[in-house]
Scaffold this active site. Structure first.
Site, short mmCIF file in Angstrom:
data_model
loop_
_atom_site.label_atom_id
_atom_site.label_comp_id
_atom_site.label_asym_id
_atom_site.label_seq_id
_atom_site.Cartn_x
_atom_site.Cartn_y
_atom_site.Cartn_z
N HIS A 152 65.80 45.18 59.79
CA HIS A 152 64.74 44.22 60.08
C HIS A 152 64.74 43.19 58.94
O HIS A 152 65.07 43.53 57.81
CB HIS A 152 63.42 44.99 60.09
CG HIS A 152 62.23 44.22 60.54
ND1 HIS A 152 61.55 43.35 59.72
CD2 HIS A 152 61.56 44.21 61.72
CE1 HIS A 152 60.52 42.84 60.37
NE2 HIS A 152 60.50 43.34 61.59
N ASP A 182 63.33 52.27 54.77
CA ASP A 182 62.36 51.58 55.62
C ASP A 182 62.04 52.52 56.78
O ASP A 182 62.83 52.66 57.71
CB ASP A 182 62.97 50.26 56.11
CG ASP A 182 62.12 49.58 57.18
OD1 ASP A 182 61.09 50.17 57.58
OD2 ASP A 182 62.48 48.47 57.60
N GLN A 200 59.93 52.47 61.74
CA GLN A 200 60.14 52.94 63.12
C GLN A 200 60.35 54.45 63.20
O GLN A 200 60.56 54.98 64.29
CB GLN A 200 61.34 52.22 63.74
CG GLN A 200 61.13 50.71 63.92
CD GLN A 200 60.09 50.36 64.97
OE1 GLN A 200 59.76 51.16 65.85
NE2 GLN A 200 59.57 49.15 64.88
N CYS A 251 63.23 40.21 64.86
CA CYS A 251 63.35 40.10 63.39
C CYS A 251 64.61 40.79 62.90
O CYS A 251 64.60 41.45 61.85
CB CYS A 251 62.13 40.68 62.67
SG CYS A 251 60.60 39.87 63.11
#
Ligand code: PMP
Length: 406
Positions: A123, A200, A203, A364
């Site tokens: 992203h 990250d 999700q 994104c």
């Protein structure tokens, strides 16, 4: 385990039982933001009705109640991630701010020619902050390439990882492809070379629970709003020693120990990174979202999600010209696709007329769009409150659109 009673679960999410454009809402944009259970709405309402005041001031009873609720939520997050200490749990506005915080904090360690390894499926939130820091320091952002299926190319990863690598910043789960990356393996290989690892988790957390000690990552970032909590808050987990060594991100109240015009000193962790009045009600709401998830049978949720994805995959062939982008072996229930002769944004608009909400565009993740040579994709992203019938409705809608417009 017993099958999930989805209809009962759906009653926990009042927003789902409405009509949109004269049709029952089918909400399949969970990857962008998930809906909120009553437990979260009630916790925030109760917070404002019964205990709101500023936190950490210690002068009166309401302030003490607010502080207890706020710090209680931090402990809930610590438990959720299995972090060693609440000193390692920093509140942020979301994943984006968490990654900006880490990138800034690591900047003093970066030199000309150092490499920050990311992947092509990141992203923008896990690319641009690193590019900004690279610009300042002379470091370089280097992407790990992918296979056609949308998995990390592990050979490419091993070739890229080397003595110049200082940071590995990688998504646990791709927001476009649904791919679950083998982060434990990546972290182990990076750590063996002394590379700082940043995951990250935006999700991942809506679908499963990461264990930061088992993963042994240095940093883990996520947003509350994607895991059924409120917007405006997220979390940065960081190993205590690294957080201690990092400079503060923003200056102001709360983050200091003592201020004078001669010399200002920083507060202890985690407050060093929390300048200003925090998002107190939102922290309480996130705590309530985690408590809500904890009351559900996680194994049953995962099985239900797998069934949604399996049904969707089985229906792809019923839509002429439909092609899935991202066919990794390990996936969360996310389906990015294109349909020959249709622009993704038209698919989104035409589905919306049928009450079906999906997301279209570059998500994104422009470098990933370049890899697949598409301007964007249509993406249906499922949560445990979606039903097999909704999957059928999505495909009925797609068949209709394909017949009429492709
Ligand atoms: N990383 C990933 C993988 C995401 O899916 C998102 C949200 N689309 C973000 C980062 C950014 O999260 P936020 O906008 O909540 O900061």
């Amino acid at each position: 385990t017993a099958a999930l009673d989805v209809e009962a679960l759906r009653r926990d999410f009042p927003i789902l039982s409405q009509q949109v454009n004269g049709k029952p809402l089918v909400y399949l944009d969970n990857g962008a933001s998930a809906q909120k259970p009553v437990a979260v709405l009630d916790a925030m309402d109760r917070y404002y009705r019964e205990m709101h005041a500023n936190v950490h001031r210690g002068a009166h009873t309401l302030g003490d109640r607010a502080t207890a609720a706020f710090e209680g939520a931090r402990e809930t997050v610590r438990r959720f991630l299995n972090a060693a200490s609440t000193r390692e749990i920093i509140w942020t506005r979301g994943t984006t701010e968490a990654i900006n915080l880490v990138a800034n904090g690591l900047a003093p360690r970066l030199r000309e020619g150092d490499e920050i390894l990311v992947s092509r499926m990141e992203h923008h939130a896990n690319i641009v902050p690193w590019q900004m820091v690279a610009e300042r320091t002379g470091a370089r952002v280097v992407p790990i390439e992918l296979t056609a299926e949308g998995e990390l190319d592990m050979d490419a990863f091993r070739q890229r990882l080397g003595d110049r690598t200082r940071v590995l910043a990688i998504a646990h789960v791709s927001n476009v492809l649904g791919t679950i990356n083998p982060v434990a393996e990546l972290i182990a290989e990076a750590r063996a070379l002394g590379v700082v690892t940043v995951i990250d988790g935006a999700q991942a957390v809506p679908h499963f629970r990461p264990d930061v000690q088992a993963l042994d990552c240095d940093f883990y970032a996520f947003s509350s709003h994607k895991m059924f909590g409120p917007t405006g808050i997220g979390v940065l987990y960081g190993k205590e020693a690294l957080l201690e060594a990092m400079p503060p991100y923003q200056g102001g109240g709360e983050m200091i120990e003592r201020v004078s015009f001669e010399r200002t000193t920083w507060n202890q962790l985690p407050y060093k990174f929390e300048a200003g009045t925090p998002a107190i009600a939102e922290a309480v709401g996130l705590g309530a979202a985690i408590d809500y998830l904890d009351r559900l049978d996680r194994t049953a949720l995962a099985a239900a999600e797998d069934a949604l994805l399996a049904r969707a995959n089985a229906l792809v062939d019923t839509v002429p010209g439909m092609e899935i982008i991202g066919t990794a072996r390990r996936k969360v229930p996310v389906l990015s696709f294109k349909i020959a002769g249709l622009h993704p944004s038209d698919i989104g608009t035409l589905l919306d007329q049928q009450g079906i909400a999906i997301r279209t565009g570059h998500h994104c993740a422009m470098p990933l769009m370049d890899f697949y040579a598409v301007p964007g994709t249509a993406r249906a992203s499922f949560a445990f409150y979606n039903t097999l019938d909704e999957v059928e409705q999505l495909f009925a809608g797609l068949r209709k659109i394909q017949r009429l417009f492709a």
